[in-house]
Design an enzyme around this catalytic site. Structure first.
Site, PDB file in Angstrom:
ATOM      1  N   HIS A  20      -0.705  -0.340 -10.311  1.00 11.40           N
ATOM      2  CA  HIS A  20      -1.505  -1.259  -9.698  1.00 11.40           C
ATOM      3  C   HIS A  20      -1.803  -2.508 -10.279  1.00 11.40           C
ATOM      4  O   HIS A  20      -2.811  -3.106 -10.303  1.00 11.40           O
ATOM      5  CB  HIS A  20      -2.589  -0.904  -8.923  1.00 11.40           C
ATOM      6  CG  HIS A  20      -2.897  -1.415  -7.545  1.00 11.40           C
ATOM      7  ND1 HIS A  20      -3.457  -0.397  -6.542  1.00 11.40           N
ATOM      8  CD2 HIS A  20      -2.684  -2.549  -6.979  1.00 11.40           C
ATOM      9  CE1 HIS A  20      -3.352  -1.250  -5.484  1.00 11.40           C
ATOM     10  NE2 HIS A  20      -3.239  -2.571  -5.611  1.00 11.40           N
TER      11      HIS A  20
ATOM     12  N   ARG B  37       0.897  -1.032   0.028  1.00 18.55           N
ATOM     13  CA  ARG B  37       0.081   0.040   0.297  1.00 18.55           C
ATOM     14  C   ARG B  37       0.996   1.191  -0.136  1.00 18.55           C
ATOM     15  O   ARG B  37       1.765   1.315   0.573  1.00 18.55           O
ATOM     16  CB  ARG B  37      -0.831  -0.017   1.226  1.00 18.55           C
ATOM     17  CG  ARG B  37      -2.016  -1.030   1.169  1.00 18.55           C
ATOM     18  CD  ARG B  37      -2.785  -0.809   0.150  1.00 18.55           C
ATOM     19  NE  ARG B  37      -4.245  -1.795   0.043  1.00 18.55           N
ATOM     20  CZ  ARG B  37      -4.391  -2.919  -0.720  1.00 18.55           C
ATOM     21  NH1 ARG B  37      -3.171  -3.394  -1.205  1.00 18.55           N
ATOM     22  NH2 ARG B  37      -5.077  -3.671  -0.432  1.00 18.55           N
TER      23      ARG B  37
ATOM     24  N   GLU C 256      -2.798   7.705  -4.589  1.00 16.88           N
ATOM     25  CA  GLU C 256      -3.082   6.624  -5.900  1.00 16.88           C
ATOM     26  C   GLU C 256      -4.164   7.313  -6.643  1.00 16.88           C
ATOM     27  O   GLU C 256      -5.333   7.157  -6.333  1.00 16.88           O
ATOM     28  CB  GLU C 256      -3.125   5.230  -5.638  1.00 16.88           C
ATOM     29  CG  GLU C 256      -2.836   4.462  -6.741  1.00 16.88           C
ATOM     30  CD  GLU C 256      -2.771   2.959  -6.169  1.00 16.88           C
ATOM     31  OE1 GLU C 256      -2.072   2.111  -6.537  1.00 16.88           O
ATOM     32  OE2 GLU C 256      -3.723   2.584  -5.374  1.00 16.88           O
TER      33      GLU C 256
END
Length: 326
Positions: free
Chosen positions: A284, A237, A265
């Site tokens: 991602h 993360r 993000e």
């Protein structure tokens, strides 16, 4: 789950297996538990097969599912939809987190080896000079022989990374406050504290969960401990790394980074990380995508089959462990 998630997860063969395991209509996809059109199906449901974009299973939603006994999630983390109300009802939960760990670990190992080889600076130099470059002059520190890799977190993914790194001539260090000496011996790694890991590792790869205690685990001080030329890989993360502090280190050229996740993000368009030659940014993609999604769907159907046969789940989610997992 969202209809597009169902379509991405389940191929025809997996849908056929699902109908052999469960009395269900694969065409029925629930996006709102309070939609009157799905009320009869929810009232009869003993099991829910969930995916991304599943609404929260709070007390109000569970009132609509008096027969519900289990939830099987065809993805990784269940924190977005499993609530305390589920545990209070005694509902069992399983997820396909183990299946999703496979591609993340594969991505990580690929990046560890590329980082050790010095691929990022070599590619940048080649692109800039557009002529023959001696590997000895350009990446003299490069190579994967006897390099040290620091793994942060013995999660499913972290453990899989450790396993996949065993064939290589690398020393693997582990930081995980929940791993004891006996478990470390089973993993065939040496456990160290985070400061030692940061100072000692040529490549650091993060696989810890997002918790209050892991926020900015790699802050300016921790990043400053990493050796010149070391690489930070983050597939966990973005909030585990102080983006401002990391950006400063990367702009200086002292460190390299492979970032599949960031905080925020997505990064602002003005972020220098998009252009730096010592940074590889990916959107991602380390987790399951494309045909890898079928692996998660199959894992979920297998768990439903175990439930139907009265067997324990292969990969259960437990409330005590959920507090310190992704």
């Amino acid at each position: 789950m969202a209809p597009e998630v169902r379509d991405a997860l389940f191929d025809d063969e997996t849908l056929t297996l699902l109908t052999q395991v469960a009395d269900t209509d694969p065409a029925l996809v629930v996006t709102d538990f309070h939609d009157p059109a799905v009320a009869p199906a929810l009232a009869r449901a003993e099991a829910l097969l969930t995916g991304w974009e599943c609404p929260p299973l709070d007390a109000r939603a569970l009132e609509l599912m008096p027969r519900l006994r289990t939830v099987v999630h065809a993805a990784g983390s269940v924190k977005h939809h499993i609530t305390d109300a589920c545990w209070q009802r005694g509902i069992t939960v399983a997820s396909a987190a183990g299946a999703n760990a496979v591609p993340v670990a594969e991505y990580t190992v690929a990046m560890v080896l590329l980082a050790g080889k010095g691929v990022l600076p070599a590619a940048a130099a080649y692109r800039a000079k557009r002529t023959w470059i001696s590997p000895i002059d350009t990446i003299g520190r490069g190579g994967n022989y006897r390099r040290t890799v620091g793994v942060v977190g013995a999660s499913r993914i972290g453990r899989r990374v450790i396993e996949l790194l065993r064939p290589y001539d690398l020393e693997v260090l582990l930081y995980d406050p929940y791993v004891d000496t006996e478990q470390a011996a089973e993993l065939q790694v040496r456990t160290v504290d985070l400061d030692v890991l940061a100072r000692s590792s040529d490549v650091v790869t993060i696989h810890a969960p997002q918790l209050p205690s892991t926020h900015h685990l790699f802050d300016a001080q921790q990043l400053s401990r990493m050796p010149d030329g070391a690489t930070l890989i983050n597939t966990a993360r973005g909030s585990l790394v102080d983006t401002e502090a990391l950006t400063a280190e990367l702009v200086s050229g002292r460190l390299n980074a492979v970032l599949d996740v960031t905080h925020p993000e997505v990064l602002p368009a003005s972020s220098p990380l998009y252009e730096l030659p010592n940074v590889l940014l990916t959107p991602h993609v380390a987790g399951s995508l494309g045909n890898e999604l079928t692996r998660m769907a199959r894992a979920a159907v297998d768990e439903l089959a175990r439930y139907a046969a009265g067997l324990p789940f292969a990969d259960p989610v437990r409330p005590d462990a959920l507090a310190r997992s992704a």
